[in-house]
Design an enzyme around this catalytic site. Structure first.
Site, short mmCIF file in Angstrom:
data_model
loop_
_atom_site.label_atom_id
_atom_site.label_comp_id
_atom_site.label_asym_id
_atom_site.label_seq_id
_atom_site.Cartn_x
_atom_site.Cartn_y
_atom_site.Cartn_z
N GLU A 120 -5.43 105.51 -65.20
CA GLU A 120 -4.96 104.06 -65.72
C GLU A 120 -3.32 103.91 -65.87
OE1 GLU A 120 -7.35 106.31 -66.84
OE2 GLU A 120 -9.01 104.91 -66.91
N HIS A 138 -15.95 105.51 -76.97
CA HIS A 138 -16.64 104.15 -76.01
C HIS A 138 -16.98 103.38 -77.13
CE1 HIS A 138 -17.33 107.25 -72.96
NE2 HIS A 138 -17.60 106.31 -72.17
#
Ligand SMILES: Cc1ncc(C[n+]2csc(CCOP(=O)(O)OP(=O)(O)O)c2C)c(N)n1
Length: 640
Positions: free
Chosen positions: A379, A446
C-alpha cells in the site's frame, strides 16, 4: 563539484554564526549528486536526499533561492514552511524528500510509470542513504519498479553511517547492490568518490535505460565526512576511517586528475573558485536582504489545498436508472475513465479479477491493463506511486482492498499527499477508495471505519456518501478535484441500498450536507451507514418532526447546515459508526457547543460504537455497533 563544496563551507560558517538552523553535510559525496545529475536530461526528474546539494547546483537553481529556502524566506521554495532540502520544484524537475526518507522511492516509480504510459523515453533518478534501505518503502518501491519494468535509477549512497548507526548494525549482507538479484533487477557497485567512474558508468547505464526501459540499482560506496547534521558531530566515527576517506576526497581526486592531465591549471582552478565564492557572496547578500516572512493566517489556510474551481456538471438528460450503491460507484468510475484519459486506477486484484467487490469488473476490456493496474501487496508504494503519477500530470485512483489496509500506506497519505501543496504548492491528484465499515461479520481487520484517522490531518478531503446518487456524483467530484480525497464506501451499503441515479456524468459539490428530513423537535446528524440506521429508527419510532442531516463530506464540513438546524431545534444527537472517542461526533459536539450554545435545550448527545476493536461474532458485533444504542439515546434526548 567545487561549487557545492564551496557553498557547504560557507554554510558551516553561517551555521556557527547561528544564521541558518540546521545543515546536513554532503562534503565528500559530491561526485555522486553531481555525476548522476550530469547524466540526466534536463526534463528528467531527480528525487534527491538531504546530502545532495550537488543535484540542486547542477540543475542551475539560482543560489539566492537556495539560501532563501534555508533561511525560511519567500524566494525559497516553501514560503518558509519547510526547511533545508525538503522541497520540490517542477521548474527544475526536482522532487525533494520528506523527512521519512523512504516514500520518495515510490514517488519515483510513479513518475517513471507516467513516462512509460505517455511513451516517453525518459528515466527518473532517486536517491537514498543506506540507512533508509532498511525501510519497507525501499523494498516496496524496488519490487514495484521491477515488476512493472519502470526506468528508475535507484541510487544508494552508502556512506557508512545512518546517523550514528554503522552499516554493520543496519543490514546483514555484504553489498546492498547484492539485493538487486532478489528484486530481479540489474545492479552495480560504483566508487562514489571517483567522479570519473561515477560519470562514465552512470552515463552508459542511463543511456541504455532509455533505450531498454528497466530499473537499475546502484550502490555508491562513499563516506559521510561530517556529523549526521552539524550539531551531532562525529565522535563515534573511528579516526582512521575518517583519515582513510579524507584521502579519497572526490574534489581533491578530480583536481589532481585535471592537473596531472593538463586539462586545467592551478590558476584556472583558483580563478574558478574565486568566481564561485563571489557568486555565493552576492546571492547570500540577496537572501540576507530579503525581508522575513510575516505570518498571515488566511494565506496559511488558503494554501493547504490546491485551488479547485468546482464546476457543477448537471446531467444533460434527465434519464435515471435505479441501481445499487455499488453500481453507482462502478458506473461513476467507468465514466471518469472515459472522460479523463490521463486517469489510472491502481489496486490489488482490480484488473481481470475486477477487484474483491467486482467494482472494476470488465474495465480491463475497455481501458486496458495499463490504466487498470493490478499492484503487488504494498500500500505504501502504491500511494507514493499515485503521487508520482500526479507529479507528472496524471490522475490516480487507488483502490484499497479494504479500508483497514490503508494503515500500511498511512505514512505517505498523511505526510506526503496531505502536506505537499502547503509545503511546495504541488498537487496530489489522487483519490483513495476505501471500502469500509461493519455489520458484515468480518472482524477487527475487515470492518473498520477509519475516517477519523484522516479528518485529523489538514490537506486531505474526506467523503462519505450514504446513497447511490451521492456516491456517483461525489466520486466524480473527487476525481475532478486535484487534492487527495479519501472516498469511503460502506460495504454494507454496496448491495443493500438502491436509488435512482442519473445515467450521465454529473458532479456534486463537497461541503454540502443533505437535509433528508425536516422538523423542529431535534437534529439528528450522521453519515454513511449511520444515516440508514437513523432512518430505520425514525421510522420505527414514527418520529415526524426531526431534522435528519446526512453530512456526505466530512472534510470540508457543512457547518452552516448543522448550525442552522441546531439553532432551530435546540436539541442534537450525532450518530457515528466508529468507536466513540476521538471521532467526528466529538468534534461536531465541540463545534455546536462553541457556536450554538445559547440555542441548546439539552446537552449535545454523541452515539458511537464501543471503544473496543470491532469483533467478529454477530452478537458481539451487534453489541459493539452504535446502532444498538441509538434508539435509547434518541428517546432520552427527546424526553430531556
Ligand atoms: C522514518 C524515519 N525514521 C527516522 C528518521 C531520523 N533520521 C533522519 S536521517 C537518519 C539517518 C539516515 O541514514 P541514511 O539513510 O544512511 O542517510 P544519510 O543521513 O547517511 O545520508 C535518521 C535515522 C527519519 N527521518 N525518518
Amino acid at each position: 563539484m567545487l561549487q557545492p563544496r564551496l557553498i557547504e563551507e560557507k554554510m558551516l560558517i553561517l551555521l556557527r554564526q547561528g544564521r541558518i538552523s540546521k545543515w546536513f553535510s554532503g562534503i565528500g559525496q559530491e561526485a555522486i549528486a553531481v555525476g548522476v545529475t550530469m547524466c540526466m536530461q534536463h526534463d528528467e526528474y531527480i528525487l534527491p536526499m538531504h546530502r545532495n546539494l550537488g543535484v540542486f547546483t547542477s540543475r542551475n537553481i539560482p543560489l539566492y533561492r537556495l539560501f532563501s529556502q534555508w533561511q525560511g524566506k519567500a524566494a525559497g521554495f516553501t514560503k518558509g514552511r519547510d526547511r533545508s532540502f525538503h522541497f520540490g520544484t517542477q521548474e527544475y524537475k526536482i522532487v525533494g524528500m520528506i523527512s521519512h526518507l523512504g516514500p520518495q522511492l515510490g514517488v519515483a516509480d510513479g513518475i517513471a510509470l507516467a513516462h512509460q504510459l505517455k511513451n516517453e523515453k525518459k528515466i527518473t533518478a532517486v536517491f537514498t542513504g543506506e540507512g533508509a534501505t532498511s525501510e519497507g518503502d525501499f523494498h516496496e518501491a524496488l519490487n514495484v519498479a521491477s515488476v512493472w519494468k519502470l526506468p528508475v535509477l535507484f541510487c544508494i549512497e552508502n556512506n557508512g553511517y545512518g546517523l550514528s548507526t554503522p552499516t554493520s548494525e543496519q543490514y546483514n549482507c555484504e553489498n546492498l547492490a547484492d539485493r538487486g538479484v532478489g528484486y530481479g533487477m540489474e545492479s552495480h557497485i560504483i566508487d562514489g568518490n571517483n567522479a570519473l567512474e561515477v560519470y562514465t558508468k552512470v552515463k552508459t547505464i542511463t543511456e541504455s535505460m532509455r533505450e531498454d526501459p528497466r530499473p537499475v540499482l546502484l550502490e555508491f560506496k562513499t563516506f559521510r565526512m561530517r556529523g549526521h547534521e552539524e550539531a551531532s558531530g562525529t565522535k563515534y566515527v573511528p579516526q582512521e576511517l575518517l583519515q582513510f576517506w579524507a584521502e579519497k576526497d572526490p574534489v581533491e581526486q578530480l583536481k589532481n586528475y585535471v592537473l596531472e592531465n593538463n586539462i586545467l591549471t592551478e590558476e584556472q582552478i583558483t580563478h574558478q573558485e574565486d568566481i564561485y565564492k563571489a557568486e555565493i557572496q552576492l546571492h547570500l547578500q540577496k537572501a540576507d536582504d530579503e525581508p522575513v516572512i510575516e505570518a498571515h493566517t488566511e494565506t496559511e489556510l488558503n494554501d493547504v489545498y490546491a485551488p479547485f474551481d468546482f464546476e457543477e456538471i448537471q446531467t444533460s438528460s434527465q434519464e435515471k436508472e435505479e441501481m445499487r450503491f455499488i453500481d453507482a460507484i462502478s458506473k461513476g468510475l467507468y465514466q471518469a475513465m472515459e472522460k479523463h484519459d490521463n486517469l489510472v486506477i491502481v489496486g490489488q486484484d482490480i484488473a481481470e479479477y475486477g477487484g474483491v467487490f467486482k467494482i472494476t469488473e470488465g474495465f480491463v476490456d475497455t481501458f486496458g491493463k495499463e490504466r487498470v493496474r493490478n499492484t503487488p501487496i504494498c500500500e505504501s508504494a502504491i500511494v507514493t506511486t499515485a503521487m508520482g503519477l500526479s507529479i507528472k500530470g496524471m490522475k490516480a485512483i487507488v483502490e484499497m482492498q479494504f479500508a483497514d489496509f490503508v494503515s500500511s500506506g498511512f505514512n505517505p497519505i498523511v505526510n506526503y499527499l496531505a502536506k505537499v501543496h502547503y509545503r511546495w504548492a504541488e498537487k496530489a491528484d489522487v483519490v483513495l477508495r476505501m471500502p469500509c465499515g461493519g455489520n458484515v461479520g468480518a472482524g477487527p481487520f475487515h470492518s473498520q471505519t477509519n475516517e477519523a484517522w484522516f479528518t485529523k490531518t489538514p490537506g486531505l478531503k474526506v467523503v462519505y456518501p450514504a446513497f447511490p446518487y451521492d456516491a456517483k456524483g461525489l466520486l466524480l467530484t473527487a476525481i475532478e478535484d486535484p487534492n487527495p480525497v479519501l472516498f469511503f464506501e460502506h460495504k454494507a451499503l454496496y448491495r443493500s441500498v438502491l436509488g435512482d441515479v442519473p445515467k450521465d456524468y454529473y458532479t456534486i459539490p463537497f461541503g454540502k450536507a443533505s437535509l433528508l428530513k425536516k422538523g423542529s423537535s431535534m437534529t439528528i446528524i450522521s453519515y454513511g451507514a449511520g444515516v440508514h440506521w437513523a432512518l430505520e429508527t425514525i421510522e420505527k419510532l414514527n418520529l415526524e418532526d426531526v431534522d435528519l442531516i446526512d453530512l456526505r463530506t466530512l472534510q470540508p464540513l457543512d457547518t452552516e447546515t448543522i448550525y442552522t438546524s441546531v439553532k432551530k431545534t435546540g436539541k442534537v444527537i450525532i450518530l457515528q459508526e466508529d468507536s466513540l472517542f476521538g471521532g467526528i461526533a466529538s468534534d461536531l459536539a465541540a463545534l455546536i457547543n462553541e457556536n450554538c450554545f445559547e440555542y441548546l435545550d439539552a446537552p449535545v448527545k454523541r452515539v458511537g460504537s464501543l471503544d473496543t476493536p470491532i469483533p467478529f461474532n454477530k452478537s458481539l458485533e451487534n453489541n459493539y455497533l452504535a446502532k444498538s444504542r441509538f434508539e435509547k439515546a434518541l428517546l432520552e434526548l427527546q424526553a430531556y
